[in-house]
Design a protein around this motif. Structure first.
Motif, short mmCIF file in Angstrom:
data_model
loop_
_atom_site.label_atom_id
_atom_site.label_comp_id
_atom_site.label_asym_id
_atom_site.label_seq_id
_atom_site.Cartn_x
_atom_site.Cartn_y
_atom_site.Cartn_z
N PHE A 47 -3.34 0.73 6.81
CA PHE A 47 -3.26 0.31 5.23
C PHE A 47 -4.11 -0.58 4.97
O PHE A 47 -4.33 -0.83 3.76
N GLY A 96 -9.62 -2.50 -0.90
CA GLY A 96 -9.92 -1.76 -2.08
C GLY A 96 -9.48 -2.50 -3.26
O GLY A 96 -10.03 -2.34 -4.52
N ARG A 97 -8.83 -3.45 -3.19
CA ARG A 97 -8.08 -4.13 -4.31
C ARG A 97 -9.00 -5.26 -4.55
O ARG A 97 -8.42 -6.42 -5.54
N ALA A 119 0.83 -1.38 0.15
CA ALA A 119 0.19 -0.05 0.05
C ALA A 119 0.89 1.22 -0.08
O ALA A 119 1.99 1.10 0.47
N LYS A 120 0.49 2.32 -0.48
CA LYS A 120 1.10 3.69 -0.60
C LYS A 120 1.53 3.97 0.92
O LYS A 120 1.00 4.13 2.09
N LYS A 161 -7.36 -0.33 4.31
CA LYS A 161 -8.45 0.35 3.59
C LYS A 161 -7.96 -0.17 2.01
O LYS A 161 -8.72 -0.29 1.26
N GLU A 162 -6.65 0.09 1.87
CA GLU A 162 -6.19 0.23 0.39
C GLU A 162 -6.04 -1.32 -0.18
O GLU A 162 -6.51 -1.57 -1.35
N TYR A 163 -5.63 -2.14 0.85
CA TYR A 163 -5.68 -3.82 0.37
C TYR A 163 -7.02 -4.24 0.17
O TYR A 163 -7.38 -4.93 -0.64
#
Length: 192
Positions: A70, A76-77, A57-58, A72-74
């Motif tokens: 992090f 989101g994928r 993640a960024k 939420k980003e994972y």
């Protein structure tokens, strides 16, 4: 009397057909992740696997990628990843085959591996055993990945198929999976 016999025979035929259909549906998908988990559990587990197998993640690093900030980003994928096959052995080893994007997502690849299940559906002792080459076609990922998945659950590895480069991109002489840092690395960089 003849009508009752015909009706009874017809109902028996229907019941047999329904039973056979249920059995055949179950048999046709013996490696369906839904056999083991609800939809919410599947999403949680897949997001946990994405945290291992996806690019960071960024702002994350290898050491921080599992931090809640992090997550939420994972999650989101999730739409880009898919369980293709899943199997749990009697010794509680979980084998998986996922279809995942490569780079910008134009290409896909199959990834197969194993782990033990921890709390909150978090894989422990996670290890990726193989990656297919990347393909434009999901059907090629599925065909080649299913072959490797079945070999993996039968033998615990895919050692005898490693030279099949149209099926196995990694591991090879350039990349192997390092179980300590959970990444594909050059063989010389594997953590002892």
């Amino acid at each position: 009397m003849k009508t009752q016999f015909s009706t009874a025979f017809f109902l028996l035929f229907i019941a047999f057909g329904i039973t056979a259909g249920v059995v055949s549906c179950k048999d046709s998908a013996p490696y369906d992740v839904s056999t083991y988990f609800s939809n919410n559990e599947k999403d949680t587990l897949l997001a946990n696997i994405i945290t291992y197998t996806s690019q960071y993640a960024k702002g994350a690093t290898n050491a921080t990628r599992f931090e809640p900030r992090f997550r939420k980003e994972y999650v989101g994928r999730l739409g880009q990843y898919k369980f293709e096959s899943y199997f749990v052995t009697p010794d509680s080893t979980h084998y998986f085959f996922i279809n995942r994007p490569v780079g910008s997502g134009y290409y896909k690849r199959g990834v197969g591996g194993k782990f033990k299940m921890g709390k909150n559906l978090m894989p422990l002792e996670y290890e990726e055993l193989w990656c297919t080459p990347h393909f434009k076609s999901d059907s090629l990922v599925l065909e080649r990945g299913e072959f490797l998945f079945k070999a993996m659950i039968k033998e615990g590895n895919i050692d005898k198929y490693m030279t099949m480069k149209h099926y196995v991109e990694w591991p090879d002489s350039t990349l192997v999976y390092d179980k300590k840092i959970n990444e594909w690395v050059a063989p010389a960089k594997v953590q002892p």
